[in-house]
Design an enzyme around this catalytic site. Structure first.
Site, PDB file in Angstrom:
ATOM      1  N   LYS A   1       1.407   1.974   7.165  1.00 45.33           N
ATOM      2  CA  LYS A   1       1.790   0.930   8.491  1.00 45.33           C
ATOM      3  C   LYS A   1       2.715   1.817   9.510  1.00 45.33           C
ATOM      4  CE  LYS A   1       0.754  -2.558   9.332  1.00 45.33           C
ATOM      5  NZ  LYS A   1      -0.634  -2.632  10.403  1.00 45.33           N
TER       6      LYS A   1
ATOM      7  N   GLU B   1      -5.916   5.004  13.755  1.00 42.79           N
ATOM      8  CA  GLU B   1      -6.827   3.998  14.059  1.00 42.79           C
ATOM      9  C   GLU B   1      -7.584   4.764  15.423  1.00 42.79           C
ATOM     10  OE1 GLU B   1      -2.790   3.239  16.267  1.00 42.79           O
ATOM     11  OE2 GLU B   1      -3.661   3.331  14.309  1.00 42.79           O
TER      12      GLU B   1
ATOM     13  N   ASP C   1      -3.134  -6.889  15.467  1.00 39.74           N
ATOM     14  CA  ASP C   1      -2.494  -5.528  15.332  1.00 39.74           C
ATOM     15  C   ASP C   1      -2.594  -4.964  16.817  1.00 39.74           C
ATOM     16  OD1 ASP C   1      -1.521  -5.089  12.865  1.00 39.74           O
ATOM     17  OD2 ASP C   1      -3.469  -4.693  12.110  1.00 39.74           O
TER      18      ASP C   1
ATOM     19  N   HIS D   1      -0.868   1.604  16.141  1.00 37.56           N
ATOM     20  CA  HIS D   1      -1.365   0.415  17.217  1.00 37.56           C
ATOM     21  C   HIS D   1      -0.122   0.262  18.412  1.00 37.56           C
ATOM     22  CE1 HIS D   1      -4.275  -0.824  14.272  1.00 37.56           C
ATOM     23  NE2 HIS D   1      -3.462  -0.917  13.238  1.00 37.56           N
TER      24      HIS D   1
ATOM     25  N   TYR E   1      -1.091   4.340  10.623  1.00 36.38           N
ATOM     26  CA  TYR E   1      -1.498   3.291  11.470  1.00 36.38           C
ATOM     27  C   TYR E   1      -0.161   3.475  12.558  1.00 36.38           C
ATOM     28  CZ  TYR E   1      -5.602   2.187   8.790  1.00 36.38           C
ATOM     29  OH  TYR E   1      -6.922   2.138   7.993  1.00 36.38           O
TER      30      TYR E   1
ATOM     31  N   ARG F   1       0.820  -1.217   0.038  1.00 38.04           N
ATOM     32  CA  ARG F   1      -0.053  -0.070   0.127  1.00 38.04           C
ATOM     33  C   ARG F   1       0.926   1.264   0.067  1.00 38.04           C
ATOM     34  NH1 ARG F   1      -3.732  -1.484   5.075  1.00 38.04           N
ATOM     35  NH2 ARG F   1      -1.666  -2.605   5.538  1.00 38.04           N
TER      36      ARG F   1
END
Length: 371
Positions: free
Chosen positions: A75, A118, A270, A96, A94, A15
């Site tokens: 990511k 997120e 995740d 996490h 993101y 991505r």
């Protein structure tokens, strides 16, 4: 503002943070964008497409991190990327963090402003930047689970929907949110027997009204989880607590009681995972067996359908990227409490309550940083 998009370097992650259309929109707003060479090539977004949209193509990630004021990724940053971040940069991706103390501490040491997709919210209390990938992951969970049920993958040797005269597989989904709903839709479409567990009665009622007798809804208790997964052929871990570590609903003893060849697809990995036996895997080696149960615990599931995921993610993130670029992070967050909910780390301080609680770290109220 100068916005940079590096090529993703996590294993089998294809991505990209911005599409050419998003780049064009940012340039239309008066900003400049630099893209690392080949960042979108794997999914058919060529350097020439970005140049046509007005971006500058640079040769290395070092060029991105040394020049950009805001870094837009997909990511969580890898160690080599965190080492290049500085206190005058904003990172939007993101993260996490609740399940990753090492990354949290490194980001704090960098001094950067780290905003997590997120934990950004909306007026309804939903997570608009997590929802597109949750939708993809929920649908993929059934595809992955169906494949893992095959004998060659270590599964029970079952066709998810069965055939005439043969029972379909039993699918148990823990969590009735975006992931769970999309997983249920796919599983029912393949004619499996599907049960969703959740602690939110209102959500169970919504699912019941939406899907009717095709779906079995059960209030989630320890007893219900234990009983249903022991009889399941495919279990989907789809529980999410925004910003926090996922509760371990499946104990190791429960896994021992599951039948040989049962498949567990832990979409919640995740954030730490739904099962005590879950550990992160990659697309290169997506599964492992524990107590004769096949575990699929890939941490970037949507990366397998990277083109679809990139466009879906950009549809959701672009308005926030524009706000941050137009106003700077402080003013943008002063104006929008929902974007402010995305602030996880700023200047060496943890600013998200769930992250601080999960990792046992001190909390700084983000509002104090905006005055």
């Amino acid at each position: 503002m100068l916005i940079g998009v590096p090529r993703e370097i996590k294993v089998h992650e294809y991505r990209v943070g911005l599409t050419p259309a998003s780049v064009r929109e940012l340039i239309h707003h008066g900003h400049a964008v630099i893209i690392e060479q080949g960042a979108g090539e794997a999914i058919g977004l060529h350097d020439t497409d970005y140049q046509s949209a007005g971006a500058e193509i640079v040769q290395t990630a070092e060029d991105i991190f040394s020049r950009a004021e805001m870094i837009v990724k997909v990511k969580e940053p890898q160690a080599s990327e965190i080492a290049q971040l500085s206190e005058n940069q904003t990172l939007f991706t993101y993260l996490h963090l609740a399940a990753d103390r090492a990354q949290t501490e490194k980001l704090c040491r960098s001094g950067c402003t780290a905003i997590a997709y997120e934990t950004v919210t909306d007026r309804a209390g939903h997570l608009p930047l997590l929802a597109p990938m949750s939708e993809v992951a929920g649908r993929m969970a059934i595809q992955a689970g169906a494949h893992c049920l095959e004998m060659e993958q270590g599964g029970r040797g079952m066709l998810l929907g069965g055939v005439a005269g043969v029972s379909a597989a039993r699918v148990v989904i823990l969590g009735g949110g975006v992931v769970g709903t999309n997983a249920a839709r796919m599983a029912m479409g393949l004619e499996a027997h599907v049960t969703v567990l959740d602690k939110n009665l209102a959500r169970l009622q919504e699912l019941d009204m939406q899907f009717g007798p095709m779906l079995n809804t059960i209030y989630s208790t320890v007893d219900a989880v234990e009983t249903l997964i022991a009889e399941a052929d495919l279990v989907i871990g789809a529980v999410l607590v925004p910003g926090a570590a996922t509760p371990r609903l499946i104990t190791e003893n429960m896994v021992r009681q599951m039948r040989r060849g049962t498949v567990l697809v832990d979409v919640a990995i995740d954030q730490g995972g739904s099962a005590a036996t879950s550990r992160p895997t990659t697309h290169a080696e997506p599964t492992y067996r524990k107590h004769e149960v096949v575990h699929y615990c890939v941490t970037n599931m949507p990366g397998a359908v990277a083109r679809t995921s990139t466009f879906a993610l950009n549809n959701a993130t672009l308005p926030f990227v524009l706000a941050l670029a137009d106003k700077g992070w402080q003013q943008a967050m002063s104006d929008d409490p929902h974007l402010r909910a995305g602030l996880n780390i700023q200047g060496g301080r943890v600013t998200h309550e769930a992250v601080a609680h999960a990792l046992g770290l001190g909390l700084t109220d983000p509002e104090t940083l905006l005055r």
